[in-house]
Design a protein around this motif. Structure first.
Motif, PDB file in Angstrom:
ATOM      1  N   LEU A  21       0.798  -1.461   0.095  1.00  0.00           N
ATOM      2  CA  LEU A  21      -0.009   0.362   0.326  1.00  0.00           C
ATOM      3  C   LEU A  21       1.014   1.027   0.002  1.00  0.00           C
ATOM      4  CD1 LEU A  21      -2.205  -1.962   1.075  1.00  0.00           C
ATOM      5  CD2 LEU A  21      -3.134  -0.384   2.103  1.00  0.00           C
ATOM      6  N   VAL A  22       1.934   1.082   0.867  1.00  0.00           N
ATOM      7  CA  VAL A  22       2.859   2.373   0.475  1.00  0.00           C
ATOM      8  C   VAL A  22       3.459   2.480  -0.566  1.00  0.00           C
ATOM      9  CG1 VAL A  22       4.502   3.265   1.694  1.00  0.00           C
ATOM     10  CG2 VAL A  22       2.967   1.830   2.824  1.00  0.00           C
ATOM     11  N   PRO A  23       3.628   3.526  -1.165  1.00  0.00           N
ATOM     12  CA  PRO A  23       2.820   4.868  -1.052  1.00  0.00           C
ATOM     13  C   PRO A  23       2.534   5.253  -2.001  1.00  0.00           C
ATOM     14  CG  PRO A  23       4.712   4.909  -2.441  1.00  0.00           C
ATOM     15  CD  PRO A  23       4.938   3.598  -2.380  1.00  0.00           C
ATOM     16  N   ASP A  24       1.689   4.081  -2.961  1.00  0.00           N
ATOM     17  CA  ASP A  24       0.724   4.418  -3.740  1.00  0.00           C
ATOM     18  C   ASP A  24      -0.751   4.962  -2.758  1.00  0.00           C
ATOM     19  OD1 ASP A  24       2.430   4.120  -5.588  1.00  0.00           O
ATOM     20  OD2 ASP A  24       1.110   1.829  -5.497  1.00  0.00           O
ATOM     21  N   LEU A  25      -1.052   4.269  -1.624  1.00  0.00           N
ATOM     22  CA  LEU A  25      -2.149   4.507  -0.926  1.00  0.00           C
ATOM     23  C   LEU A  25      -2.198   4.802   0.483  1.00  0.00           C
ATOM     24  CD1 LEU A  25      -4.450   1.864  -2.369  1.00  0.00           C
ATOM     25  CD2 LEU A  25      -4.838   3.754  -2.860  1.00  0.00           C
ATOM     26  N   ILE A  26      -0.782   4.841   1.041  1.00  0.00           N
ATOM     27  CA  ILE A  26      -0.686   5.083   2.244  1.00  0.00           C
ATOM     28  C   ILE A  26       0.535   5.976   2.424  1.00  0.00           C
ATOM     29  CG2 ILE A  26      -0.155   4.051   4.882  1.00  0.00           C
ATOM     30  CD1 ILE A  26      -3.128   3.979   3.693  1.00  0.00           C
ATOM     31  N   PRO A  27       0.977   7.055   2.528  1.00  0.00           N
ATOM     32  CA  PRO A  27       2.067   7.533   3.111  1.00  0.00           C
ATOM     33  C   PRO A  27       3.214   7.218   3.819  1.00  0.00           C
ATOM     34  CG  PRO A  27       0.765   9.098   3.140  1.00  0.00           C
ATOM     35  CD  PRO A  27       0.059   7.778   3.147  1.00  0.00           C
ATOM     36  N   HIS A  28       3.142   6.743   4.747  1.00  0.00           N
ATOM     37  CA  HIS A  28       4.362   5.988   5.410  1.00  0.00           C
ATOM     38  C   HIS A  28       3.771   5.026   5.652  1.00  0.00           C
ATOM     39  CE1 HIS A  28       5.948   9.889   4.846  1.00  0.00           C
ATOM     40  NE2 HIS A  28       4.926  10.818   5.342  1.00  0.00           N
ATOM     41  N   GLU A  97     -14.840   7.351   0.177  1.00  0.00           N
ATOM     42  CA  GLU A  97     -14.129   6.238  -1.458  1.00  0.00           C
ATOM     43  C   GLU A  97     -12.516   6.390  -1.548  1.00  0.00           C
ATOM     44  OE1 GLU A  97     -12.907   8.679  -6.122  1.00  0.00           O
ATOM     45  OE2 GLU A  97     -13.898   9.899  -4.410  1.00  0.00           O
ATOM     46  N   GLU A  98     -11.633   7.707  -0.716  1.00  0.00           N
ATOM     47  CA  GLU A  98     -10.558   6.761  -0.047  1.00  0.00           C
ATOM     48  C   GLU A  98     -10.671   5.758   0.809  1.00  0.00           C
ATOM     49  OE1 GLU A  98      -5.943   8.885   1.721  1.00  0.00           O
ATOM     50  OE2 GLU A  98      -8.327   9.630   1.905  1.00  0.00           O
ATOM     51  N   GLU A  99     -11.394   5.539   1.710  1.00  0.00           N
ATOM     52  CA  GLU A  99     -11.593   4.267   2.621  1.00  0.00           C
ATOM     53  C   GLU A  99     -11.950   2.808   1.864  1.00  0.00           C
ATOM     54  OE1 GLU A  99     -13.899   5.216   5.004  1.00  0.00           O
ATOM     55  OE2 GLU A  99     -12.323   6.264   6.909  1.00  0.00           O
ATOM     56  N   HIS A 100     -13.142   3.111   0.497  1.00  0.00           N
ATOM     57  CA  HIS A 100     -13.308   2.050  -0.478  1.00  0.00           C
ATOM     58  C   HIS A 100     -11.819   1.626  -0.729  1.00  0.00           C
ATOM     59  CE1 HIS A 100     -17.470   3.360   0.146  1.00  0.00           C
ATOM     60  NE2 HIS A 100     -16.916   2.184   1.335  1.00  0.00           N
ATOM     61  N   ARG A 101     -10.985   2.567  -1.501  1.00  0.00           N
ATOM     62  CA  ARG A 101     -10.048   2.440  -1.969  1.00  0.00           C
ATOM     63  C   ARG A 101      -8.772   0.990  -1.236  1.00  0.00           C
ATOM     64  NH1 ARG A 101      -9.984   4.643  -7.170  1.00  0.00           N
ATOM     65  NH2 ARG A 101     -11.204   6.555  -7.484  1.00  0.00           N
TER      66      ARG A 101
END
Length: 185
Positions: A21-28, A97-101
């Motif tokens: 998931l990092v860094p595409d959806l979660i920064p760190h 929307e972000e949580e669903h992604r």
């Protein structure tokens, strides 16, 4: 030192999700971690171990040979049940929307990494563990959130099984090497 296996499996899940998931959806990567739903702090993905049960399919009832002069007590095999929740702090308009992604990517990541091999689990385990999506009814999911007066939040439910906790006990044995028979008439 197999007693740490429960924590190790949780950390493996954190590692898989951090890698995927990092860094595409979660920064760190430090925004993905083990926590309870009421104590997620600044985490964007929380992994909550909500149940541990003995695996009903694997039961070893005798000592296991560990070489020619030693036997160990049987391992305990567990099923670990996890609830995984995405927490977004973006504007309310884009939050769902972000949580669903994030949840969709978690499903994809855990589906692509279904097997936790013996090498991943480390040390003394004798078989891999599998990550399986749990089918749960809505009332069961709502009940999971029914503490600390938290409102329901869409979450994913997984079980990791079988997770082996090797026994720390062993005993030395002496093998029979010679047999002599004497017959008297």
């Amino acid at each position: 030192m197999g007693y740490g296996m429960i924590a190790d499996v949780g950390n493996l899940l954190v590692g898989i999700l951090s890698r995927e998931l990092v860094p595409d959806l979660i920064p760190h990567k430090n925004q993905i971690g083990l926590c309870s739903p009421d104590g997620h702090g600044d985490l964007k993905v929380g992994i909550f171990l909500y149940n541990i049960s003995e695996n009903p399919d694997i039961r070893i009832s005798g000592m296991v040979n560990a070489g020619a002069t030693r036997q160990v007590y049987p391992s305990t095999y567990l099923d670990l049940y996890y609830m995984i929740t995405a927490y977004s702090d973006t504007d309310m308009k884009y939050r769902a929307e972000e949580e669903h992604r994030i949840l969709g990517r978690i499903i994809q990541a855990l589906g692509d990494n279904r097997i936790l091999s013996e090498a991943m689990l480390g040390g003394n385990v004798s078989m891999p563990a599998k990550i399986q999506f749990q089918k749960m009814e809505s009332y069961e999911k709502n009940r999971m959130w029914n503490f600390q007066e938290l409102s329901y939040k869409l979450s994913l439910f997984y079980v990791v099984r079988p997770v082996e906790i090797p026994s720390a006990r062993s005993k030395d044995i002496v093998r029979v090497r010679d047999v002599e028979y004497h017959v008297q008439e």
